[in-house]
Design an enzyme around this catalytic site. Structure first.
Site, PDB file in Angstrom:
ATOM      1  N   PHE A   1       0.849  -1.324   0.134  1.00  0.00           N
ATOM      2  CA  PHE A   1      -0.041   0.104  -0.092  1.00  0.00           C
ATOM      3  C   PHE A   1       0.812   1.372  -0.133  1.00  0.00           C
ATOM      4  CE2 PHE A   1      -2.416   3.558   1.902  1.00  0.00           C
ATOM      5  CZ  PHE A   1      -3.464   3.590   0.992  1.00  0.00           C
TER       6      PHE A   1
ATOM      7  N   LYS B   1       2.548   9.962   8.259  1.00  0.00           N
ATOM      8  CA  LYS B   1       1.864   9.606   9.373  1.00  0.00           C
ATOM      9  C   LYS B   1       2.340  10.216  10.789  1.00  0.00           C
ATOM     10  CE  LYS B   1      -1.007   6.044   7.836  1.00  0.00           C
ATOM     11  NZ  LYS B   1      -0.597   5.140   6.386  1.00  0.00           N
TER      12      LYS B   1
ATOM     13  N   ASP C   1       9.011   2.653   1.830  1.00  0.00           N
ATOM     14  CA  ASP C   1       7.892   3.524   2.348  1.00  0.00           C
ATOM     15  C   ASP C   1       7.857   3.060   3.978  1.00  0.00           C
ATOM     16  OD1 ASP C   1       5.440   4.218   3.185  1.00  0.00           O
ATOM     17  OD2 ASP C   1       4.462   3.535   1.438  1.00  0.00           O
TER      18      ASP C   1
HETATM   19  C1  LIG Z   1      -0.849   5.389   5.112  1.00  0.00           C
HETATM   20  C2  LIG Z   1       0.147   4.915   4.115  1.00  0.00           C
HETATM   21  C3  LIG Z   1       0.303   5.552   2.973  1.00  0.00           C
HETATM   22  C4  LIG Z   1      -0.733   6.755   2.543  1.00  0.00           C
HETATM   23  O1  LIG Z   1      -0.403   7.937   3.331  1.00  0.00           O
HETATM   24  P1  LIG Z   1      -1.538   9.263   3.318  1.00  0.00           P
HETATM   25  O2  LIG Z   1      -1.093  10.273   4.290  1.00  0.00           O
HETATM   26  O3  LIG Z   1      -2.858   8.557   3.533  1.00  0.00           O
HETATM   27  O4  LIG Z   1      -1.420   9.409   1.834  1.00  0.00           O
HETATM   28  C5  LIG Z   1       1.278   5.265   2.166  1.00  0.00           C
HETATM   29  N1  LIG Z   1       2.140   4.229   2.351  1.00  0.00           N
HETATM   30  C6  LIG Z   1       1.930   3.453   3.773  1.00  0.00           C
HETATM   31  C7  LIG Z   1       2.782   2.554   4.045  1.00  0.00           C
HETATM   32  C8  LIG Z   1       0.926   3.745   4.422  1.00  0.00           C
HETATM   33  O5  LIG Z   1       0.688   3.216   5.639  1.00  0.00           O
END
Ligand SMILES: *Cc1c(COP(=O)(O)O)cnc(C)c1O
Length: 392
Positions: free
Chosen positions: A123, A239, A210
């Site tokens: 994701f 986050k 990520d």
């Molecule tokens: C939450 C998340 C995203 C997306 O972040 P947003 O601030 O909602 O755009 C991307 N990568 C990972 C691993 C995430 O947990």
């Protein structure tokens, strides 16, 4: 727009891991705003930083120098081993920056259609490029044509990654989560990241991590890659970086860190004094309160208590996690479990259909951690009992 199916509750105020709804009922929060509120709700030092900065200067734009942004870039670089930073406002935007870096890097090598290798189950966000990089058909469906230039391989499978290298001469980078969050807290085999690093070194690829969910002490290190002896070329954060103040970052080093030039990328809001001041306060508190150590301790404590209470129970498939990123995988879909927990004044998240995901604030004390485990176990076991009855 109805982009979310919301639970029937709205909160008015919070403190630490506790929330109060409009009627004054109190809830224990094991979701933490989806890994955002690492310092808990309404942390006084964050409030003070935010209010003080708002009273001085919130925004000027990236047309001018922003000393707080420079300070934040240096702090994050020192903690991670990266060298440069681009600031934005979300995780998806941070990953967009990473993908753009990979494309510039590929073009520089003379590759006309550079490819980024991505993972099944990944994701990376909801923008067009990041949903194309995401390994979940439900998130992509309806938004075709997808952005091209991604090649997908199974997660935690070095052989598959090596084969992709042999198969695709246009690959220039790999983008992955050190632990997959939305996919259900999927922890890769030990040594996987070091293996990915080795493939990247062999191939001249950028290793792009990520760490939007795993970063900022969540797993028991500042960044999850620090559990292994490895260093990525690019790392994204968001986050918990702002504890609720929207901020994202794409950090890089080496060639990847120098490839963006004036005009290649930008953001109106990204890295403004207000957001950077808050992120600096977040780092300061995490450091002062040794929250990465706490996350590791609390994670151990919660996992072993969960195992004592639930391991071997019919319907419980796996209990796993790292630090305060914990997943309980059930044998059946359990979307209803979040509403059942809410009735018990407990907030949990369900992801991947059958995984109860816990991402509590890192500032909880031992008693609160035990309370989360006891209450989650109660709800899970009643859910399983109830759903067994329903299926008979
Ligand atoms: C939450 C998340 C995203 C997306 O972040 P947003 O601030 O909602 O755009 C991307 N990568 C990972 C691993 C995430 O947990």
């Amino acid at each position: 727009m109805s982009t979310y199916k919301r639970l029937p509750v709205a909160f008015r105020r919070g403190a630490g891991a506790w929330l109060w709804d409009e009627e004054g009922s109190q809830y224990l929060d094991a979701v933490g705003g989806i890994a955002v509120c690492a310092l808990g709700h309404a942390h006084p030092a964050i409030r003070d930083a935010l209010c003080d900065q708002a009273g001085q200067l919130a925004h000027t734009s990236n047309l001018y120098g922003i000393p707080l942004q420079e300070r934040l870039a240096s702090r994050l670089s020192a903690l991670s081993g990266m060298q440069t930073a681009f600031f934005c406002n979300s995780g998806a935007e941070a990953n967009e920056a990473a993908i753009k870096i990979a494309r510039l890097y590929g073009h520089e090598k003379g590759i006309r259609c550079p490819v980024v290798v991505v993972m099944e189950g990944a994701f990376h966000g909801r923008t067009l490029a990041t949903l194309s990089a995401t390994g979940n058909r439900e998130i992509q469906a309806g938004f075709e044509p997808l952005v091209p230039g991604f090649l997908r391989v199974p997660y935690s499978d070095l052989e598959a990654l090596r084969m992709a290298a042999g198969r695709c001469a246009d690959a220039v980078a790999v983008l992955l989560e050190p632990i997959q969050g939305e996919a259900g807290i999927v922890v890769p085999n030990e040594g996987y990241l070091e293996g990915v690093r080795a493939v990247c070194d062999d191939q001249g690829w950028l290793m792009m991590l990520d760490e939007v969910q795993t970063g900022m002490c969540r797993t028991g290190q500042w960044f999850a890659f620090q559990h292994e002896r490895t260093l990525p070329d690019v790392m994204t954060l968001a986050k918990a970086l702002g504890n609720g103040m929207p901020i994202g970052a794409c950090l890089a080093r080496g060639r990847a860190g120098e490839i963006m030039q004036p005009g290649t990328h930008g953001s109106t809001f990204g890295g403004n004094p207000l957001a950077c001041r808050v992120a600096l306060a977040v780092i300061e508190i995490m450091e002062k309160d040794r929250l990465m150590v706490r996350a590791a301790e609390l994670g151990q404590r919660m996992l072993s208590r969960f195992r004592r209470l639930m391991e071997g129970e019919e319907g419980v498939k796996a209990i796993r996690g790292k630090g305060l990123m914990i997943g309980i995988e059930l044998e059946r879909p359990c979307a209803d479990l979040a509403a059942m927990a809410l009735n018990q004044k407990l907030l949990v998240n369900v992801t991947a259909g059958n995984v109860v995901r816990l991402l509590p604030p890192l500032v909880i004390n031992d008693g609160e951690a035990d309370q989360i485990v006891d209450r989650v176990s109660d709800v899970v076991l009643s859910f399983l009992q109830w759903s067994r009855k329903g299926s008979q």
